[in-house]
Design a protein around this motif. Structure first.
Motif, mmCIF file in Angstrom:
data_model
loop_
_atom_site.group_PDB
_atom_site.id
_atom_site.type_symbol
_atom_site.label_atom_id
_atom_site.label_comp_id
_atom_site.label_asym_id
_atom_site.label_seq_id
_atom_site.Cartn_x
_atom_site.Cartn_y
_atom_site.Cartn_z
ATOM 1 N N VAL A 133 0.841 -1.205 0.000
ATOM 2 C CA VAL A 133 0.000 0.000 0.000
ATOM 3 C C VAL A 133 0.874 1.252 0.000
ATOM 4 O O VAL A 133 0.647 2.183 -0.778
ATOM 5 N N ILE A 134 1.890 1.263 0.849
ATOM 6 C CA ILE A 134 2.761 2.436 0.932
ATOM 7 C C ILE A 134 3.507 2.636 -0.384
ATOM 8 O O ILE A 134 3.717 3.760 -0.828
ATOM 9 N N ALA A 135 3.867 1.520 -1.037
ATOM 10 C CA ALA A 135 4.558 1.605 -2.331
ATOM 11 C C ALA A 135 3.629 2.087 -3.435
ATOM 12 O O ALA A 135 4.093 2.516 -4.492
ATOM 13 N N GLY A 136 2.310 2.006 -3.208
ATOM 14 C CA GLY A 136 1.350 2.484 -4.198
ATOM 15 C C GLY A 136 0.918 1.439 -5.208
ATOM 16 O O GLY A 136 0.374 1.770 -6.260
ATOM 17 N N ASP A 137 1.128 0.152 -4.883
ATOM 18 C CA ASP A 137 0.794 -0.913 -5.829
ATOM 19 C C ASP A 137 0.301 -2.138 -5.065
ATOM 20 O O ASP A 137 1.018 -3.124 -4.925
ATOM 21 N N ALA A 138 -0.925 -2.060 -4.541
ATOM 22 C CA ALA A 138 -1.402 -3.095 -3.631
ATOM 23 C C ALA A 138 -2.506 -3.984 -4.165
ATOM 24 O O ALA A 138 -2.926 -4.908 -3.477
ATOM 25 N N SER A 139 -2.991 -3.763 -5.369
ATOM 26 C CA SER A 139 -4.175 -4.514 -5.802
ATOM 27 C C SER A 139 -3.915 -6.019 -5.898
ATOM 28 O O SER A 139 -4.699 -6.819 -5.393
ATOM 29 N N SER A 140 -2.819 -6.433 -6.521
ATOM 30 C CA SER A 140 -2.566 -7.875 -6.641
ATOM 31 C C SER A 140 -2.197 -8.473 -5.281
ATOM 32 O O SER A 140 -2.549 -9.618 -4.980
ATOM 33 N N THR A 141 -1.526 -7.697 -4.445
ATOM 34 C CA THR A 141 -1.175 -8.166 -3.101
ATOM 35 C C THR A 141 -2.439 -8.375 -2.271
ATOM 36 O O THR A 141 -2.565 -9.370 -1.555
ATOM 37 N N ALA A 142 -3.376 -7.458 -2.377
ATOM 38 C CA ALA A 142 -4.637 -7.591 -1.642
ATOM 39 C C ALA A 142 -5.420 -8.800 -2.133
ATOM 40 O O ALA A 142 -5.984 -9.552 -1.330
ATOM 41 N N ALA A 143 -5.448 -9.006 -3.444
ATOM 42 C CA ALA A 143 -6.160 -10.163 -3.989
ATOM 43 C C ALA A 143 -5.550 -11.463 -3.471
ATOM 44 O O ALA A 143 -6.273 -12.404 -3.115
ATOM 45 N N ALA A 170 -9.139 -6.052 6.849
ATOM 46 C CA ALA A 170 -9.555 -4.649 6.735
ATOM 47 C C ALA A 170 -8.724 -3.917 5.687
ATOM 48 O O ALA A 170 -9.256 -3.147 4.880
ATOM 49 N N ILE A 171 -7.418 -4.172 5.666
ATOM 50 C CA ILE A 171 -6.563 -3.535 4.661
ATOM 51 C C ILE A 171 -6.972 -3.993 3.263
ATOM 52 O O ILE A 171 -7.122 -3.179 2.348
ATOM 53 N N VAL A 172 -7.154 -5.303 3.106
ATOM 54 C CA VAL A 172 -7.592 -5.845 1.814
ATOM 55 C C VAL A 172 -8.882 -5.161 1.372
ATOM 56 O O VAL A 172 -9.013 -4.717 0.223
ATOM 57 N N ALA A 173 -9.843 -5.073 2.290
ATOM 58 C CA ALA A 173 -11.152 -4.502 1.948
ATOM 59 C C ALA A 173 -11.030 -3.033 1.551
ATOM 60 O O ALA A 173 -11.691 -2.587 0.604
ATOM 61 N N LEU A 174 -10.181 -2.278 2.231
ATOM 62 C CA LEU A 174 -10.005 -0.871 1.861
ATOM 63 C C LEU A 174 -9.349 -0.739 0.494
ATOM 64 O O LEU A 174 -9.744 0.110 -0.306
ATOM 65 N N VAL A 175 -8.368 -1.583 0.219
ATOM 66 C CA VAL A 175 -7.727 -1.557 -1.100
ATOM 67 C C VAL A 175 -8.748 -1.865 -2.188
ATOM 68 O O VAL A 175 -8.759 -1.237 -3.249
ATOM 69 N N GLU A 176 -9.623 -2.819 -1.914
ATOM 70 C CA GLU A 176 -10.592 -3.264 -2.913
ATOM 71 C C GLU A 176 -11.891 -2.473 -2.884
ATOM 72 O O GLU A 176 -12.805 -2.756 -3.661
ATOM 73 N N GLY A 177 -11.999 -1.480 -2.001
ATOM 74 C CA GLY A 177 -13.194 -0.635 -1.957
ATOM 75 C C GLY A 177 -14.415 -1.332 -1.400
ATOM 76 O O GLY A 177 -15.543 -0.965 -1.734
ATOM 77 N N GLU A 178 -14.224 -2.298 -0.522
ATOM 78 C CA GLU A 178 -15.342 -3.033 0.079
ATOM 79 C C GLU A 178 -15.560 -2.537 1.512
ATOM 80 O O GLU A 178 -15.105 -3.155 2.487
#
Length: 194
Positions: free
Chosen positions: A68-78, A98-106
């Motif tokens: 997330v801090i690096a600005g590239d979390a979508s595949s990591t969250a998945a 919670a972090i996953v859900a925030l990245v994915e907009g859930e």
């Protein structure tokens, strides 16, 4: 309980060291170098997770925070979502979700997960306060929660990576920025260019 030695622990130590390098770069204003190191750290946390106990959720949290801090979390969250039990059963697993859900907009999932964080230690509760405020779109409450997190970090004498930085607030600020809610707390523990 102490962790047994082995490749999982070697990878964890390497992830922490590389994360520290990325954090130093962030504090020095070197965004590109920081992102590269943080994504490498995220990869190492993932490798360590895959060899560790199935409840070593701190490694998933580290993996997600760095991405997330690096600005590239979508595949990591998945990926993290596939690794978490349903339902989650601990404050640490709830934090990762919670972090996953925030990245994915859930937002609904983020709120449920933040509730699970509240049975944890005070740092989990402070992070849950910020997450709930993000979900509610309450900028004032979010800013207060982030200030509490930064204040806690400012009072610490030791940091996981050895770098005095408030990575929790930094991660939350990255997530808040997407919602137009970043509050940009001023602290020696936060990069000036936020």
């Amino acid at each position: 309980m102490p962790m047994s030695d082995g490749p999982h622990l070697d990878l964890l130590r390497e992830a922490i060291a590389v994360e520290g390098r990325g954090q130093r770069a962030l504090l020095a204003g070197e965004e590109d170098g920081a992102a590269e190191a943080l994504l490498e750290s995220s990869r190492l946390y993932r490798e360590s997770w895959e060899l560790a106990s199935p409840t070593a959720y701190g490694r998933l949290i580290g993996m997600l925070k760095a991405a997330v801090i690096a600005g590239d979390a979508s595949s990591t969250a998945a990926y993290a979502r596939t690794q978490l039990p349903d339902p989650v059963e601990s404050p640490a697993a709830s934090y990762a979700l919670a972090i996953v859900a925030l990245v994915e907009g859930e937002d609904g999932t983020a709120r449920v997960a933040s509730t699970g964080m509240r049975s944890g230690s005070p740092p989990f509760i402070r992070a849950a306060d910020a997450i709930d405020a993000l979900v509610d779109g309450d900028g004032e409450r979010y800013a207060a929660a982030v200030r509490a997190i930064v204040s806690d970090f400012e009072g610490r004498e030791e940091y996981l990576t050895g770098v005095p930085i408030c990575d929790t607030a930094l991660m939350l600020e990255r997530l808040a920025a997407v919602r137009g809610m970043a509050c940009r707390p001023v602290s020696a523990l936060m990069p000036a260019q936020l």
